[in-house]
Design a protein around this motif. Structure first.
Motif, PDB file in Angstrom:
ATOM      1  N   ASN A 196      34.123  18.980 -93.990  1.00  0.00           N
ATOM      2  CA  ASN A 196      34.880  19.746 -94.982  1.00  0.00           C
ATOM      3  C   ASN A 196      35.989  18.862 -95.554  1.00  0.00           C
ATOM      4  O   ASN A 196      36.181  17.720 -95.112  1.00  0.00           O
ATOM      5  CB  ASN A 196      35.434  21.046 -94.390  1.00  0.00           C
ATOM      6  N   ASN A 197      36.726  19.355 -96.526  1.00  0.00           N
ATOM      7  CA  ASN A 197      37.722  18.530 -97.219  1.00  0.00           C
ATOM      8  C   ASN A 197      38.805  18.012 -96.289  1.00  0.00           C
ATOM      9  O   ASN A 197      39.235  16.857 -96.399  1.00  0.00           O
ATOM     10  CB  ASN A 197      38.339  19.320 -98.376  1.00  0.00           C
ATOM     11  N   GLU A 198      39.274  18.866 -95.372  1.00  0.00           N
ATOM     12  CA  GLU A 198      40.317  18.434 -94.439  1.00  0.00           C
ATOM     13  C   GLU A 198      39.810  17.335 -93.523  1.00  0.00           C
ATOM     14  O   GLU A 198      40.485  16.314 -93.297  1.00  0.00           O
ATOM     15  CB  GLU A 198      40.795  19.623 -93.602  1.00  0.00           C
ATOM     16  N   GLU A 199      38.597  17.515 -93.010  1.00  0.00           N
ATOM     17  CA  GLU A 199      38.010  16.509 -92.123  1.00  0.00           C
ATOM     18  C   GLU A 199      37.749  15.214 -92.884  1.00  0.00           C
ATOM     19  O   GLU A 199      37.956  14.111 -92.359  1.00  0.00           O
ATOM     20  CB  GLU A 199      36.706  17.043 -91.539  1.00  0.00           C
ATOM     21  N   LYS A 200      37.316  15.347 -94.119  1.00  0.00           N
ATOM     22  CA  LYS A 200      37.014  14.172 -94.930  1.00  0.00           C
ATOM     23  C   LYS A 200      38.280  13.356 -95.195  1.00  0.00           C
ATOM     24  O   LYS A 200      38.271  12.112 -95.113  1.00  0.00           O
ATOM     25  CB  LYS A 200      36.388  14.622 -96.259  1.00  0.00           C
ATOM     26  N   ALA A 201      39.382  14.034 -95.480  1.00  0.00           N
ATOM     27  CA  ALA A 201      40.654  13.337 -95.715  1.00  0.00           C
ATOM     28  C   ALA A 201      41.118  12.627 -94.446  1.00  0.00           C
ATOM     29  O   ALA A 201      41.633  11.497 -94.496  1.00  0.00           O
ATOM     30  CB  ALA A 201      41.717  14.333 -96.182  1.00  0.00           C
ATOM     31  N   TRP A 202      40.916  13.280 -93.318  1.00  0.00           N
ATOM     32  CA  TRP A 202      41.295  12.666 -92.037  1.00  0.00           C
ATOM     33  C   TRP A 202      40.448  11.412 -91.772  1.00  0.00           C
ATOM     34  O   TRP A 202      40.972  10.370 -91.370  1.00  0.00           O
ATOM     35  CB  TRP A 202      41.105  13.683 -90.912  1.00  0.00           C
ATOM     36  N   LEU A 203      39.138  11.516 -92.004  1.00  0.00           N
ATOM     37  CA  LEU A 203      38.261  10.372 -91.773  1.00  0.00           C
ATOM     38  C   LEU A 203      38.606   9.225 -92.710  1.00  0.00           C
ATOM     39  O   LEU A 203      38.535   8.053 -92.317  1.00  0.00           O
ATOM     40  CB  LEU A 203      36.796  10.782 -91.954  1.00  0.00           C
ATOM     41  N   GLU A 204      38.970   9.543 -93.922  1.00  0.00           N
ATOM     42  CA  GLU A 204      39.347   8.497 -94.882  1.00  0.00           C
ATOM     43  C   GLU A 204      40.520   7.690 -94.351  1.00  0.00           C
ATOM     44  O   GLU A 204      40.559   6.465 -94.477  1.00  0.00           O
ATOM     45  CB  GLU A 204      39.700   9.138 -96.231  1.00  0.00           C
ATOM     46  N   LYS A 205      41.477   8.366 -93.704  1.00  0.00           N
ATOM     47  CA  LYS A 205      42.634   7.675 -93.117  1.00  0.00           C
ATOM     48  C   LYS A 205      42.188   6.753 -91.985  1.00  0.00           C
ATOM     49  O   LYS A 205      42.679   5.613 -91.872  1.00  0.00           O
ATOM     50  CB  LYS A 205      43.632   8.707 -92.589  1.00  0.00           C
ATOM     51  N   TYR A 206      41.244   7.210 -91.152  1.00  0.00           N
ATOM     52  CA  TYR A 206      40.849   6.425 -89.980  1.00  0.00           C
ATOM     53  C   TYR A 206      39.730   5.427 -90.256  1.00  0.00           C
ATOM     54  O   TYR A 206      39.276   4.742 -89.339  1.00  0.00           O
ATOM     55  CB  TYR A 206      40.500   7.362 -88.815  1.00  0.00           C
ATOM     56  N   THR A 207      39.308   5.343 -91.513  1.00  0.00           N
ATOM     57  CA  THR A 207      38.353   4.293 -91.911  1.00  0.00           C
ATOM     58  C   THR A 207      38.920   3.446 -93.045  1.00  0.00           C
ATOM     59  O   THR A 207      38.183   2.725 -93.714  1.00  0.00           O
ATOM     60  CB  THR A 207      37.002   4.913 -92.344  1.00  0.00           C
ATOM     61  N   ARG A 208      40.235   3.537 -93.251  1.00  0.00           N
ATOM     62  CA  ARG A 208      40.874   2.773 -94.332  1.00  0.00           C
ATOM     63  C   ARG A 208      40.759   1.274 -94.053  1.00  0.00           C
ATOM     64  O   ARG A 208      40.659   0.834 -92.900  1.00  0.00           O
ATOM     65  CB  ARG A 208      42.348   3.160 -94.463  1.00  0.00           C
ATOM     66  N   ALA A 209      40.763   0.502 -95.102  1.00  0.00           N
ATOM     67  CA  ALA A 209      40.692  -0.951 -94.962  1.00  0.00           C
ATOM     68  C   ALA A 209      41.998  -1.491 -94.385  1.00  0.00           C
ATOM     69  O   ALA A 209      43.082  -0.993 -94.695  1.00  0.00           O
ATOM     70  CB  ALA A 209      40.418  -1.595 -96.320  1.00  0.00           C
ATOM     71  N   ILE A 210      41.870  -2.490 -93.527  1.00  0.00           N
ATOM     72  CA  ILE A 210      43.062  -3.131 -92.952  1.00  0.00           C
ATOM     73  C   ILE A 210      43.160  -4.566 -93.445  1.00  0.00           C
ATOM     74  O   ILE A 210      42.185  -5.148 -93.908  1.00  0.00           O
ATOM     75  CB  ILE A 210      43.035  -3.105 -91.407  1.00  0.00           C
TER      76      ILE A 210
END
Length: 595
Positions: free
Chosen positions: A581-595
């Motif tokens: 869902n949108n909330e989960e997707k936003a959370w995953l985006e944070k934890y797969t962000r480029a470093i």
């Protein structure tokens, strides 16, 4: 009874039979790695509950051999029992056979239940005994005399896997097996390993906790198969399907007498590493025997296209469940009471939501803080602890879906964790990524590639005391031969890496009393470029769960390391986000962000 009392009773029985040393392995009658409750004799006599280990009891000593995965656990569980821990592969500790060579007296008698000892092991014991002018007694299950409330054998029903899951019919598999029998010059194939039998007959069951296997034996001839099994487990429909494939049903234990009457003109294909010692000794002496690995081992390890696609689906389902679990545990650890056991249960709840979930694929390892330093720790009501911020939580679990089995390990930072923990977490992540990007020529074994994942540790004079990876069965054994990743040579894990094999990639690091870290993906072995140098191969990760960026120390990563992690996390987001869902997707985006 206390462990010491059980050992004392066993010694009385040994004395009655004039046995000087009695061997108690971790095995059933089929040389299974994990066994049903009825067969946990080594646990009963020593108190050690791990999946691997062998006990030897003499008149005045009791010793337990186990491997590096279990040193910490075994030491704790046998404390005060009088059982001495023998650390396999460690300096200063004799091997089990070396111990028997030095301990067994001249003209001594070595005892064991021949049904739970492989033929190859038994022959090794014979060599020791012969050098002492002694003898072997293998007819007695002495543990059974002590274990008065021993659990009965499982009577749970068998179920079938359709061709939409297996990708191949029973008739086709039998044809391939008989082709290998002809190549070997054999006319009869004695098959005792549960996963090989279940794979061949497209059947599964529930005779061992977590592993959907069926207690059975099979004798494959050129025109029929004799299946030895408790017939009450079989529905009329399954029996009809078996009959159509030329499979006869006989009682489970009848094989021991039946093999005595095999015509001596027959040539028998047997696997000494798998066939038990008692059964081998019942085979007619006049029969020629061809000793070779069961052909089913390599057949089932090389997944066909249907199995590969199904196992990809299973791993994607489990990845989605893990991402939801990761979000839940990190967000709620400080809001509610979460323990090792309740966390494991919660992960299975997420799995059930994905559909077609059957059961966990092995006993869950759910370990917080110092417990994670024990590679194969199992939480229990006596050891269950609450998860709290400031430390790490390791979850090594698997799911059995109709689409296949999974095995995923992640270690999560709960709140802010020490710099030392981040450093070692990052090393484990680097090790995992380096093996995952391997390119190699066909003919390579896992032993060759293991250095890719060990190097970050060996460069710092560190190591982890377990293999880097193992094959994964399709609703069979979670540890499946004949290949894997490890730096030491093991004949049964040294096969060439082949297209369609699915192998885990799970480096780790462990500090007793402090913490443990492991990160595990499943890898699919694929063919790449073929040119004048040969067939090149590579791996495709089929596990898609973030490596926790809260635990990453970017200062010890090279630009290439960061690129590998970013590329992996990009794929995680692409594969998993459509199911969120949108909330989960936003959370995953944070934890797969480029470093």
């Amino acid at each position: 009874m206390k462990i010491s009392e059980r050992i004392a009773e066993l010694r009385v029985l040994m004395k009655e039979k004039n046995i000087d040393a009695y061997v108690v392995p971790t095995a059933d009658f089929h040389q299974s790695e994990y066994v049903g409750e009825h067969f946990k004799a080594r646990k009963f006599i020593t108190g050690f509950s791990g999946s691997a280990g062998t006990a030897v009891i003499t008149a005045d000593e009791a010793r337990l051999w186990t491997d590096g995965r279990y040193f910490i656990q075994a030491a704790k569980q046998i404390e005060g029992t009088g059982v001495e821990l023998m650390k396999m592969g460690e300096p200063g500790f004799p091997t089990l056979n070396e111990y028997l060579e030095s301990t067994l007296p001249e003209n001594g008698v070595l005892g064991f239940d021949g049904r739970v000892v492989a033929t190859g092991e038994g022959e090794g014991y014979e060599a020791i005994v012969n050098a002492k002018n002694g003898s072997i007694v293998y007819e007695y299950d002495l543990i059974d005399k002590v274990w008065t409330d021993r659990p009965a054998l499982s009577e749970k029903p068998v179920f079938e896997l359709g061709v939409e899951y297996t990708g191949e019919t029973v008739a086709s598999k039998l044809s391939r097996i008989r082709g290998e029998m002809k190549k070997a010059g054999a006319t009869v194939h004695i098959l005792t390993t549960l996963d090989d039998i279940c794979w061949t007959l497209n059947m599964r069951g529930d005779d061992i906790d977590f592993f959907p296997l069926v207690l059975s034996y099979a004798v494959i001839e050129m025109d029929k198969v004799i299946l030895y099994i408790n017939e009450a487990k079989l529905s009329d429909e399954i029996k009809a399907h078996f009959a159509a494939d030329g499979i006869e049903i006989r009682p489970y234990n009848d094989i021991y007498e039946d093999v005595k009457s095999i015509d001596e003109k027959e040539v028998l294909l047997i696997d000494p590493a798998k066939l038990n010692y008692s059964l081998y000794n019942n085979l007619p002496a006049g029969c020629k025997k061809v000793a070779a690995s069961n052909p089913e081992i390599i057949f089932k390890a090389m997944k066909n296209d249907v199995e590969v696609e199904n196992m990809k689906k299973a791993n994607l389902k489990d990845s989605v469940a893990h991402v939801r679990f990761m979000k839940w545990v990190k967000e709620n650890v400080n809001k509610e009471v979460i323990t090792e056991m309740s966390a494991s249960d919660k992960l299975d709840e997420f799995r059930k939501e994905m559909g077609n979930f059957i059961r966990p694929s092995f006993e869950p390892i759910s370990s917080y803080g110092p417990h994670a330093a024990m590679c194969h720790y199992t939480s229990s009501p006596e050891t269950d602890v609450q998860l709290k911020e400031g430390d790490i939580f390791l979850t090594d679990t698997g799911a059995g879906f109709w689409e296949g089995s999974t095995d995923i390990t992640r270690t999560y930072a709960l709140g802010e964790i020490p710099a030392k923990t981040k450093e070692f977490f990052t090393l484990v992540a680097i090790a995992n990524l380096h093996l995952g990007e391997a390119r190699f020529l066909h003919g390579t074994t896992g032993m060759v590639l293991d250095i890719l994942t060990r190097k970050p540790f060996w460069d710092r004079d560190l190591n982890f005391n377990h293999g880097t990876g193992h094959g994964v069965g399709y609703l069979l054994n979670i540890h499946e031969g004949p290949t894997g990743f490890r730096w030491t040579y093991r004949p049964h894990e040294s096969h060439t890496l082949e297209k369609g094999m699915i192998i885990t990639n799970e480096p780790g690091i462990y500090f007793e009393g402090e913490f443990g870290i492991r990160l595990e993906n499943e890898l699919l072995c694929c063919e790449g470029t073929k040119n004048e140098y040969g067939q090149f191969m590579h791996f495709e990760a089929i596990t898609f769960v973030p490596f926790d960026l809260d635990a990453i120390d970017t200062s010890i990563m090279t630009a290439h390391d960061k690129e590998l992690l970013n590329n992996y996390h990009k794929e995680v987001f692409e594969k998993v986000s459509p199911f969120l869902n949108n909330e989960e997707k936003a959370w995953l985006e944070k934890y797969t962000r480029a470093i």
